[in-house]
Design a protein around this motif. Structure first.
Motif, PDB file in Angstrom:
ATOM      1  N   VAL A 116       0.878  -1.168   0.000  1.00 42.98           N
ATOM      2  CA  VAL A 116       0.000   0.000   0.000  1.00 42.98           C
ATOM      3  C   VAL A 116       0.914   1.217   0.000  1.00 42.98           C
ATOM      4  N   ILE A 117       0.758   2.063  -1.006  1.00 42.93           N
ATOM      5  CA  ILE A 117       1.600   3.240  -1.200  1.00 42.93           C
ATOM      6  C   ILE A 117       0.787   4.495  -0.877  1.00 42.93           C
ATOM      7  N   ALA A 118       1.401   5.457  -0.210  1.00 47.16           N
ATOM      8  CA  ALA A 118       0.717   6.714   0.126  1.00 47.16           C
ATOM      9  C   ALA A 118       0.296   7.436  -1.155  1.00 47.16           C
ATOM     10  N   PRO A 119      -1.013   7.723  -1.304  1.00 46.66           N
ATOM     11  CA  PRO A 119      -1.503   8.363  -2.519  1.00 46.66           C
ATOM     12  C   PRO A 119      -1.311   9.884  -2.550  1.00 46.66           C
ATOM     13  N   PHE A 120      -0.920  10.458  -1.423  1.00 51.09           N
ATOM     14  CA  PHE A 120      -0.725  11.910  -1.304  1.00 51.09           C
ATOM     15  C   PHE A 120       0.082  12.182  -0.039  1.00 51.09           C
ATOM     16  N   ASN A 121       0.404  13.437   0.236  1.00 52.48           N
ATOM     17  CA  ASN A 121       1.069  13.820   1.483  1.00 52.48           C
ATOM     18  C   ASN A 121       0.011  13.959   2.565  1.00 52.48           C
TER      19      ASN A 121
ATOM     20  N   ASN B  35      -4.662  18.665   2.427  1.00 54.59           N
ATOM     21  CA  ASN B  35      -5.744  19.548   1.983  1.00 54.59           C
ATOM     22  C   ASN B  35      -7.089  19.206   2.636  1.00 54.59           C
ATOM     23  N   GLY B  36      -7.109  18.191   3.525  1.00 52.93           N
ATOM     24  CA  GLY B  36      -8.326  17.847   4.245  1.00 52.93           C
ATOM     25  C   GLY B  36      -9.086  16.637   3.725  1.00 52.93           C
ATOM     26  N   LEU B  37      -8.772  16.169   2.507  1.00 55.47           N
ATOM     27  CA  LEU B  37      -9.447  14.978   1.990  1.00 55.47           C
ATOM     28  C   LEU B  37      -9.101  13.776   2.864  1.00 55.47           C
ATOM     29  N   GLN B  38     -10.097  12.930   3.105  1.00 51.40           N
ATOM     30  CA  GLN B  38      -9.896  11.733   3.916  1.00 51.40           C
ATOM     31  C   GLN B  38     -10.302  10.508   3.109  1.00 51.40           C
ATOM     32  N   ILE B  39      -9.403   9.526   3.020  1.00 53.37           N
ATOM     33  CA  ILE B  39      -9.754   8.303   2.313  1.00 53.37           C
ATOM     34  C   ILE B  39      -9.580   7.096   3.222  1.00 53.37           C
ATOM     35  N   GLN B  40     -10.338   6.066   2.869  1.00 55.51           N
ATOM     36  CA  GLN B  40     -10.206   4.777   3.551  1.00 55.51           C
ATOM     37  C   GLN B  40      -9.804   3.738   2.517  1.00 55.51           C
TER      38      GLN B  40
ATOM     39  N   ILE C 267     -10.812  14.255  -8.001  1.00 51.45           N
ATOM     40  CA  ILE C 267     -11.785  14.891  -7.113  1.00 51.45           C
ATOM     41  C   ILE C 267     -12.032  16.304  -7.626  1.00 51.45           C
ATOM     42  N   LEU C 268     -13.297  16.615  -7.902  1.00 48.19           N
ATOM     43  CA  LEU C 268     -13.672  17.936  -8.386  1.00 48.19           C
ATOM     44  C   LEU C 268     -14.234  18.742  -7.219  1.00 48.19           C
ATOM     45  N   ILE C 269     -13.670  19.917  -7.020  1.00 42.31           N
ATOM     46  CA  ILE C 269     -14.104  20.768  -5.901  1.00 42.31           C
ATOM     47  C   ILE C 269     -14.657  22.060  -6.445  1.00 42.31           C
TER      48      ILE C 269
ATOM     49  N   THR D 294     -12.234   4.606  -0.691  1.00 42.84           N
ATOM     50  CA  THR D 294     -13.368   5.527  -0.633  1.00 42.84           C
ATOM     51  C   THR D 294     -12.986   6.860  -0.007  1.00 42.84           C
ATOM     52  N   LEU D 295     -13.676   7.893  -0.459  1.00 43.01           N
ATOM     53  CA  LEU D 295     -13.478   9.237   0.068  1.00 43.01           C
ATOM     54  C   LEU D 295     -14.448   9.413   1.230  1.00 43.01           C
ATOM     55  N   LEU D 296     -13.921   9.409   2.453  1.00 43.68           N
ATOM     56  CA  LEU D 296     -14.764   9.458   3.645  1.00 43.68           C
ATOM     57  C   LEU D 296     -15.568  10.748   3.748  1.00 43.68           C
ATOM     58  N   ASN D 297     -15.014  11.843   3.259  1.00 39.36           N
ATOM     59  CA  ASN D 297     -15.728  13.122   3.298  1.00 39.36           C
ATOM     60  C   ASN D 297     -16.168  13.546   1.899  1.00 39.36           C
ATOM     61  N   SER D 298     -16.724  12.585   1.156  1.00 34.73           N
ATOM     62  CA  SER D 298     -17.137  12.858  -0.226  1.00 34.73           C
ATOM     63  C   SER D 298     -18.300  13.839  -0.318  1.00 34.73           C
ATOM     64  N   GLU D 299     -19.008  14.048   0.778  1.00 32.95           N
ATOM     65  CA  GLU D 299     -20.096  15.029   0.759  1.00 32.95           C
ATOM     66  C   GLU D 299     -19.559  16.460   0.600  1.00 32.95           C
ATOM     67  N   LYS D 300     -18.272  16.658   0.813  1.00 31.78           N
ATOM     68  CA  LYS D 300     -17.674  17.988   0.721  1.00 31.78           C
ATOM     69  C   LYS D 300     -17.138  18.318  -0.669  1.00 31.78           C
ATOM     70  N   VAL D 301     -17.240  17.374  -1.607  1.00 31.13           N
ATOM     71  CA  VAL D 301     -16.725  17.616  -2.951  1.00 31.13           C
ATOM     72  C   VAL D 301     -17.873  17.747  -3.940  1.00 31.13           C
ATOM     73  N   THR D 302     -17.591  18.380  -5.071  1.00 27.40           N
ATOM     74  CA  THR D 302     -18.606  18.542  -6.116  1.00 27.40           C
ATOM     75  C   THR D 302     -18.880  17.223  -6.817  1.00 27.40           C
ATOM     76  N   ALA D 303     -17.815  16.512  -7.188  1.00 26.70           N
ATOM     77  CA  ALA D 303     -17.972  15.246  -7.909  1.00 26.70           C
ATOM     78  C   ALA D 303     -16.670  14.453  -7.863  1.00 26.70           C
ATOM     79  N   ILE D 304     -16.789  13.175  -8.223  1.00 28.92           N
ATOM     80  CA  ILE D 304     -15.637  12.282  -8.299  1.00 28.92           C
ATOM     81  C   ILE D 304     -15.634  11.645  -9.685  1.00 28.92           C
ATOM     82  N   LEU D 305     -14.511  11.766 -10.376  1.00 30.58           N
ATOM     83  CA  LEU D 305     -14.348  11.170 -11.696  1.00 30.58           C
ATOM     84  C   LEU D 305     -13.473   9.923 -11.535  1.00 30.58           C
TER      85      LEU D 305
END
Length: 174
Positions: free
Chosen positions: A65-70, A89-94, A172-174, A145-156
């Motif tokens: 499992v590799i870190a997808p971001f900082n 930037n605040g995005l949370q993934i599981q 992730i579209l914001i 999964t994006l745990l806080n996906s309710e905070k984004v406009t859309a996911i492509l």
């Protein structure tokens, strides 16, 4: 590959030819090598009904499992089968490693990082035995999964074969 955004609880998935108005597009690097598939293919209702947020699943072909971001590790239980990460930037993934993998009681899973640890994109966070998963789990699919996906406009979502740390699994579209 077809999917039905209307079937999702959150309805955040979009196609590349139908992007909603957004101010920013963030690429999420793949934490696993393998084939990206729709979350609807995961044989577990918690993921099908998006109780852990919107996202994709990966049929793994590697063992890391590799870190997808900082960011930093929010949660990473001793069972080492589920990881929650928070980006700067605040995005949370599981990242869930296989379905019902908690039943393995950490056998075949190794934590490299611990809860609270910081990481940079590309760091190894965990390792797992794909052979053990294939032999003992009902599914090796790994929902991301994006745990806080309710905070984004859309996911492509990007449905293709990916190499961990090199390819994008979703934008992730914001």
């Amino acid at each position: 590959m077809e999917y039905k955004a209307s079937m999702t609880l959150l309805g955040k998935l979009v196609k590349a030819d139908n992007l909603p108005k957004h101010s920013k597009k963030l690429a999420i690097s793949s934490p696993l090598s393998g084939a990206v598939v729709p979350l609807d293919e995961v044989p577990h209702d918690l993921f099908k009904h998006r109780l852990f947020g919107e996202g994709v699943a990966i049929k793994p072909s590697g063992y890391q499992v590799i870190a997808p971001f900082n960011g930093h590790i929010m949660e990473f239980p001793e069972l080492a089968n589920q990881i929650r990460l928070k980006a700067k930037n605040g995005l949370q993934i599981q990242i869930q490693l296989g379905i019902d993998s908690h039943l393995l009681m950490a056998e075949g899973f190794k934590r490299i990082k611990k809860p609270g640890d910081s990481f940079i994109q590309g760091d190894i966070i965990a390792e797992f035995s794909l052979i053990k998963m294939k032999k003992q789990l009902p599914s090796i699919l790994c929902p991301v999964t994006l745990l806080n996906s309710e905070k984004v406009t859309a996911i492509l979502p990007h449905y293709y074969s990916v190499i961990a740390g090199e390819d994008t699994i979703m934008s992730i579209l914001i």
